[in-house]
Design a protein around this motif. Structure first.
Motif, short mmCIF file in Angstrom:
data_model
loop_
_atom_site.label_atom_id
_atom_site.label_comp_id
_atom_site.label_asym_id
_atom_site.label_seq_id
_atom_site.Cartn_x
_atom_site.Cartn_y
_atom_site.Cartn_z
N PRO A 51 -42.32 30.99 15.34
CA PRO A 51 -42.01 30.74 13.93
C PRO A 51 -40.52 30.51 13.69
O PRO A 51 -40.01 30.82 12.63
CB PRO A 51 -42.49 32.02 13.25
CG PRO A 51 -42.34 33.07 14.28
CD PRO A 51 -42.58 32.38 15.60
N GLY A 52 -39.83 29.97 14.64
CA GLY A 52 -38.40 29.71 14.50
C GLY A 52 -38.15 28.63 13.48
O GLY A 52 -39.07 28.00 12.97
N PRO A 53 -36.88 28.39 13.17
CA PRO A 53 -36.57 27.40 12.14
C PRO A 53 -36.99 26.01 12.58
O PRO A 53 -36.79 25.61 13.72
CB PRO A 53 -35.06 27.51 11.98
CG PRO A 53 -34.56 28.15 13.22
CD PRO A 53 -35.70 28.98 13.75
N ARG A 69 -28.91 31.02 4.18
CA ARG A 69 -29.88 30.87 3.08
C ARG A 69 -31.03 31.84 3.25
O ARG A 69 -31.56 32.36 2.26
CB ARG A 69 -30.43 29.44 3.06
CG ARG A 69 -29.60 28.53 2.23
CD ARG A 69 -30.43 27.35 1.89
NE ARG A 69 -30.10 26.94 0.55
CZ ARG A 69 -30.36 25.77 0.07
NH1 ARG A 69 -31.00 24.90 0.81
NH2 ARG A 69 -30.02 25.46 -1.15
N GLN A 70 -31.46 32.04 4.48
CA GLN A 70 -32.56 32.99 4.72
C GLN A 70 -32.13 34.40 4.32
O GLN A 70 -32.91 35.15 3.74
CB GLN A 70 -32.99 32.95 6.18
CG GLN A 70 -33.74 31.68 6.55
CD GLN A 70 -34.08 31.62 8.02
OE1 GLN A 70 -33.60 32.42 8.81
NE2 GLN A 70 -34.92 30.67 8.38
N ALA A 76 -33.73 36.67 1.46
CA ALA A 76 -34.21 38.03 1.75
C ALA A 76 -33.56 39.03 0.79
O ALA A 76 -34.23 39.95 0.30
CB ALA A 76 -33.90 38.40 3.19
N ALA A 77 -32.29 38.84 0.50
CA ALA A 77 -31.60 39.73 -0.44
C ALA A 77 -32.19 39.59 -1.84
O ALA A 77 -32.37 40.59 -2.55
CB ALA A 77 -30.10 39.42 -0.46
N GLU A 78 -32.51 38.38 -2.24
CA GLU A 78 -33.13 38.16 -3.55
C GLU A 78 -34.51 38.81 -3.62
O GLU A 78 -34.86 39.43 -4.62
CB GLU A 78 -33.22 36.65 -3.84
CG GLU A 78 -33.89 36.30 -5.13
CD GLU A 78 -33.12 36.73 -6.37
OE1 GLU A 78 -33.68 36.62 -7.47
OE2 GLU A 78 -31.97 37.20 -6.25
N ARG A 79 -35.29 38.68 -2.55
CA ARG A 79 -36.61 39.34 -2.51
C ARG A 79 -36.46 40.85 -2.63
O ARG A 79 -37.20 41.50 -3.35
CB ARG A 79 -37.36 38.98 -1.22
CG ARG A 79 -38.00 37.62 -1.25
CD ARG A 79 -38.96 37.43 -0.09
NE ARG A 79 -38.36 37.66 1.21
CZ ARG A 79 -37.75 36.75 1.95
NH1 ARG A 79 -37.64 35.52 1.52
NH2 ARG A 79 -37.23 37.07 3.12
#
Length: 114
Positions: free
Chosen positions: A45-47, A56-57, A61-64
């Motif tokens: 499942p890599g980019p 961005r990831q 993740a911080a927003e989630r």
């Protein structure tokens, strides 16, 4: 003896011949899902090309995490509000009972006085 008559079931048709099966397969549309191999899931499942970079990831993740904490806070606050509402309802009932008892006491005193 039994009065039920035996049912006569229709006979099964003969299976198709090899030529009939091959003709059906040859006549099928190339995109027919029956004849397509199943799609295999991605193992890595890599980019993929065009996917967001690590920065961005991390931001996503911080927003989630922020949204998760905010929703947990709302749920906890809602639980506290429901508990407070229940306590207030119980207190209101107690005060109403005390008020009714006070009214009865006042009424009894007035009757005794007159």
């Amino acid at each position: 003896m039994s009065s039920k008559a035996k049912r006569v079931l229709p006979t099964r048709p003969d299976p198709p011949s090899l030529e009939q099966v091959l003709a059906d397969v040859r006549g099928a549309h190339p995109a027919d899902p029956v004849f397509l191999p199943p799609a295999e899931p991605r193992r890595d499942p890599g980019p993929s090309p065009g996917s967001p970079g690590p920065a961005r990831q991390e931001a996503a993740a911080a927003e989630r995490e922020r949204l998760y904490r905010q929703s947990r806070s709302y749920v906890e606050m809602n639980q506290r509000l429901q508990e407070s509402r229940e306590r207030l309802r119980e207190r209101r009932e107690e005060l109403q009972q005390a008020g009714a008892a006070l009214e009865r006491g006042i009424s009894e005193m007035r009757q005794k006085a007159f």
